[in-house]
Design a protein around this motif. Structure first.
Motif, PDB file in Angstrom:
ATOM      1  N   TYR A 105       0.834  -1.199   0.000  1.00  0.00           N
ATOM      2  CA  TYR A 105       0.000   0.000   0.000  1.00  0.00           C
ATOM      3  C   TYR A 105       0.867   1.247   0.000  1.00  0.00           C
ATOM      4  CZ  TYR A 105      -3.730  -3.184   1.437  1.00  0.00           C
ATOM      5  OH  TYR A 105      -4.645  -4.210   1.483  1.00  0.00           O
ATOM      6  N   SER A 106       0.357   2.284  -0.625  1.00  0.00           N
ATOM      7  CA  SER A 106       1.006   3.583  -0.512  1.00  0.00           C
ATOM      8  C   SER A 106       0.662   4.161   0.860  1.00  0.00           C
ATOM      9  CB  SER A 106       0.510   4.523  -1.604  1.00  0.00           C
ATOM     10  OG  SER A 106      -0.857   4.838  -1.409  1.00  0.00           O
ATOM     11  N   ASP A 107       1.483   5.073   1.312  1.00  0.00           N
ATOM     12  CA  ASP A 107       1.242   5.682   2.617  1.00  0.00           C
ATOM     13  C   ASP A 107      -0.099   6.427   2.645  1.00  0.00           C
ATOM     14  OD1 ASP A 107       4.730   6.593   3.213  1.00  0.00           O
ATOM     15  OD2 ASP A 107       3.636   4.726   3.575  1.00  0.00           O
ATOM     16  N   SER A 108      -0.518   6.943   1.513  1.00  0.00           N
ATOM     17  CA  SER A 108      -1.734   7.750   1.483  1.00  0.00           C
ATOM     18  C   SER A 108      -3.004   6.918   1.661  1.00  0.00           C
ATOM     19  CB  SER A 108      -1.808   8.537   0.174  1.00  0.00           C
ATOM     20  OG  SER A 108      -1.818   7.665  -0.928  1.00  0.00           O
ATOM     21  N   VAL A 109      -2.934   5.608   1.404  1.00  0.00           N
ATOM     22  CA  VAL A 109      -4.146   4.783   1.528  1.00  0.00           C
ATOM     23  C   VAL A 109      -4.023   3.718   2.608  1.00  0.00           C
ATOM     24  CG1 VAL A 109      -4.579   5.127  -0.931  1.00  0.00           C
ATOM     25  CG2 VAL A 109      -3.545   2.986  -0.156  1.00  0.00           C
ATOM     26  N   LYS A 110      -2.827   3.522   3.135  1.00  0.00           N
ATOM     27  CA  LYS A 110      -2.605   2.476   4.138  1.00  0.00           C
ATOM     28  C   LYS A 110      -3.517   2.700   5.342  1.00  0.00           C
ATOM     29  CE  LYS A 110       1.628   1.346   4.480  1.00  0.00           C
ATOM     30  NZ  LYS A 110       3.077   1.379   4.779  1.00  0.00           N
ATOM     31  N   GLY A 111      -4.158   1.630   5.761  1.00  0.00           N
ATOM     32  CA  GLY A 111      -5.055   1.719   6.914  1.00  0.00           C
ATOM     33  C   GLY A 111      -6.489   2.053   6.544  1.00  0.00           C
ATOM     34  N   ARG A 112      -6.702   2.523   5.326  1.00  0.00           N
ATOM     35  CA  ARG A 112      -8.068   2.867   4.886  1.00  0.00           C
ATOM     36  C   ARG A 112      -8.542   1.975   3.747  1.00  0.00           C
ATOM     37  NH1 ARG A 112      -8.994   7.585   2.490  1.00  0.00           N
ATOM     38  NH2 ARG A 112      -6.865   7.809   1.691  1.00  0.00           N
ATOM     39  N   PHE A 113      -7.616   1.555   2.889  1.00  0.00           N
ATOM     40  CA  PHE A 113      -7.950   0.727   1.731  1.00  0.00           C
ATOM     41  C   PHE A 113      -7.470  -0.703   1.971  1.00  0.00           C
ATOM     42  CE2 PHE A 113      -7.899   4.246  -1.777  1.00  0.00           C
ATOM     43  CZ  PHE A 113      -8.748   5.012  -0.996  1.00  0.00           C
ATOM     44  N   ALA A 114      -8.161  -1.654   1.383  1.00  0.00           N
ATOM     45  CA  ALA A 114      -7.757  -3.056   1.472  1.00  0.00           C
ATOM     46  C   ALA A 114      -7.917  -3.709   0.108  1.00  0.00           C
ATOM     47  CB  ALA A 114      -8.585  -3.787   2.514  1.00  0.00           C
ATOM     48  N   ILE A 115      -6.851  -4.336  -0.361  1.00  0.00           N
ATOM     49  CA  ILE A 115      -6.892  -5.021  -1.650  1.00  0.00           C
ATOM     50  C   ILE A 115      -7.035  -6.515  -1.401  1.00  0.00           C
ATOM     51  CG2 ILE A 115      -4.373  -5.221  -1.812  1.00  0.00           C
ATOM     52  CD1 ILE A 115      -4.668  -4.792  -4.868  1.00  0.00           C
ATOM     53  N   SER A 116      -7.790  -7.176  -2.252  1.00  0.00           N
ATOM     54  CA  SER A 116      -7.958  -8.619  -2.157  1.00  0.00           C
ATOM     55  C   SER A 116      -8.094  -9.172  -3.563  1.00  0.00           C
ATOM     56  CB  SER A 116      -9.177  -8.982  -1.299  1.00  0.00           C
ATOM     57  OG  SER A 116     -10.361  -8.424  -1.848  1.00  0.00           O
ATOM     58  N   ARG A 117      -8.090 -10.512  -3.671  1.00  0.00           N
ATOM     59  CA  ARG A 117      -8.184 -11.114  -4.985  1.00  0.00           C
ATOM     60  C   ARG A 117      -8.897 -12.449  -4.945  1.00  0.00           C
ATOM     61  NH1 ARG A 117      -2.911 -11.613  -7.730  1.00  0.00           N
ATOM     62  NH2 ARG A 117      -4.140 -12.803  -9.225  1.00  0.00           N
ATOM     63  N   ASP A 118      -9.338 -12.862  -6.114  1.00  0.00           N
ATOM     64  CA  ASP A 118      -9.997 -14.152  -6.265  1.00  0.00           C
ATOM     65  C   ASP A 118      -9.433 -14.759  -7.539  1.00  0.00           C
ATOM     66  OD1 ASP A 118     -13.481 -15.223  -6.677  1.00  0.00           O
ATOM     67  OD2 ASP A 118     -11.603 -16.336  -6.560  1.00  0.00           O
ATOM     68  N   ASN A 119      -8.771 -15.897  -7.405  1.00  0.00           N
ATOM     69  CA  ASN A 119      -8.176 -16.554  -8.565  1.00  0.00           C
ATOM     70  C   ASN A 119      -9.007 -17.721  -9.092  1.00  0.00           C
ATOM     71  OD1 ASN A 119      -6.070 -14.789  -8.358  1.00  0.00           O
ATOM     72  ND2 ASN A 119      -4.649 -16.240  -7.458  1.00  0.00           N
ATOM     73  N   ALA A 120     -10.231 -17.793  -8.687  1.00  0.00           N
ATOM     74  CA  ALA A 120     -11.074 -18.907  -9.116  1.00  0.00           C
ATOM     75  C   ALA A 120     -11.225 -18.942 -10.634  1.00  0.00           C
ATOM     76  CB  ALA A 120     -12.446 -18.800  -8.463  1.00  0.00           C
ATOM     77  N   ASN A 121     -11.230 -20.117 -11.179  1.00  0.00           N
ATOM     78  CA  ASN A 121     -11.430 -20.317 -12.616  1.00  0.00           C
ATOM     79  C   ASN A 121     -10.347 -19.654 -13.455  1.00  0.00           C
ATOM     80  OD1 ASN A 121     -13.910 -21.721 -12.195  1.00  0.00           O
ATOM     81  ND2 ASN A 121     -14.913 -19.734 -11.891  1.00  0.00           N
ATOM     82  N   ALA A 122      -9.163 -19.469 -12.854  1.00  0.00           N
ATOM     83  CA  ALA A 122      -8.014 -18.894 -13.551  1.00  0.00           C
ATOM     84  C   ALA A 122      -8.297 -17.500 -14.114  1.00  0.00           C
ATOM     85  CB  ALA A 122      -7.546 -19.815 -14.668  1.00  0.00           C
ATOM     86  N   LYS A 123      -9.271 -16.813 -13.577  1.00  0.00           N
ATOM     87  CA  LYS A 123      -9.520 -15.426 -13.963  1.00  0.00           C
ATOM     88  C   LYS A 123      -9.045 -14.541 -12.825  1.00  0.00           C
ATOM     89  CE  LYS A 123     -13.299 -15.498 -17.275  1.00  0.00           C
ATOM     90  NZ  LYS A 123     -14.597 -14.887 -17.634  1.00  0.00           N
ATOM     91  N   ASN A 124      -8.042 -13.749 -13.105  1.00  0.00           N
ATOM     92  CA  ASN A 124      -7.516 -12.854 -12.071  1.00  0.00           C
ATOM     93  C   ASN A 124      -8.528 -11.753 -11.796  1.00  0.00           C
ATOM     94  OD1 ASN A 124      -4.446 -13.623 -11.698  1.00  0.00           O
ATOM     95  ND2 ASN A 124      -4.965 -13.864 -13.858  1.00  0.00           N
ATOM     96  N   THR A 125      -9.075 -11.756 -10.613  1.00  0.00           N
ATOM     97  CA  THR A 125     -10.048 -10.756 -10.202  1.00  0.00           C
ATOM     98  C   THR A 125      -9.540 -10.083  -8.939  1.00  0.00           C
ATOM     99  OG1 THR A 125     -11.849 -12.104 -11.090  1.00  0.00           O
ATOM    100  CG2 THR A 125     -12.437 -10.335  -9.577  1.00  0.00           C
ATOM    101  N   ALA A 126      -9.578  -8.770  -8.927  1.00  0.00           N
ATOM    102  CA  ALA A 126      -9.082  -8.019  -7.773  1.00  0.00           C
ATOM    103  C   ALA A 126     -10.145  -7.046  -7.287  1.00  0.00           C
ATOM    104  CB  ALA A 126      -7.812  -7.259  -8.137  1.00  0.00           C
ATOM    105  N   TYR A 127     -10.074  -6.749  -6.006  1.00  0.00           N
ATOM    106  CA  TYR A 127     -11.010  -5.828  -5.377  1.00  0.00           C
ATOM    107  C   TYR A 127     -10.225  -4.783  -4.580  1.00  0.00           C
ATOM    108  CZ  TYR A 127     -13.965  -9.841  -6.354  1.00  0.00           C
ATOM    109  OH  TYR A 127     -14.599 -10.891  -6.965  1.00  0.00           O
ATOM    110  N   LEU A 128     -10.806  -3.615  -4.467  1.00  0.00           N
ATOM    111  CA  LEU A 128     -10.233  -2.584  -3.621  1.00  0.00           C
ATOM    112  C   LEU A 128     -11.347  -2.017  -2.755  1.00  0.00           C
ATOM    113  CD1 LEU A 128      -7.581  -1.074  -2.983  1.00  0.00           C
ATOM    114  CD2 LEU A 128      -8.404   0.759  -4.487  1.00  0.00           C
ATOM    115  N   GLN A 129     -11.311  -2.363  -1.479  1.00  0.00           N
ATOM    116  CA  GLN A 129     -12.258  -1.819  -0.514  1.00  0.00           C
ATOM    117  C   GLN A 129     -11.708  -0.501  -0.009  1.00  0.00           C
ATOM    118  OE1 GLN A 129     -15.335  -2.972   0.507  1.00  0.00           O
ATOM    119  NE2 GLN A 129     -15.477  -1.030   1.606  1.00  0.00           N
TER     120      GLN A 129
END
Length: 129
Positions: free
Chosen positions: A60-84
């Protein structure tokens, strides 16, 4: 050619939350590191968050650390990412871009935009005061 598509942007107020999604258009042979970059009006594109291809490490960059959360789902070999994104501020207003790249686990290259070979078209996030 893998294409990335972002969704979830919008207009919110200070303190609100948003969840961005990024999905690959097709199955991929390899799992890629995924990242979110952002570009505010009149500014250069900057790193926001990244997650390794295994999902075991996040960055994380310092500007978003603690507020943003990144996650991913690799199901079915499709790279899917989320940013909360929580506790949004007007300074978070930008076009948010999803990116994917073949980056080794635990590498500082996760922060470098030139290590990402696939990019989405971007989704606008606007935070009003």
């Amino acid at each position: 050619q893998v294409q990335l598509g972002e969704s979830g942007g919008g207009l919110v107020r200070t303190g609100d939350s948003l969840r961005l999604s990024c999905a690959a258009s097709q199955r991929t042979d390899n799992d890629y590191a995924m990242a979110w970059f952002r570009q505010a009006p009149g500014k250069e594109r900057e790193f926001g968050a990244a997650i390794s291809w295994t999902g075991a490490s996040t960055y994380y960059s310092d500007s978003v650390k603690g507020r943003f959360a990144i996650s991913r789902d690799n199901a079915n070999a499709k790279n899917t990412a989320y940013l909360q994104m929580n506790t949004l501020k007007p300074d978070d207003t930008a076009v948010y871009y999803c990116a994917a790249g073949a980056i080794p686990q635990y590498s500082r290259d996760h922060y470098a935009p030139n290590q990402y070979i696939y990019w989405g078209q971007g989704t606008q996030v606007t935070v009003s005061s």
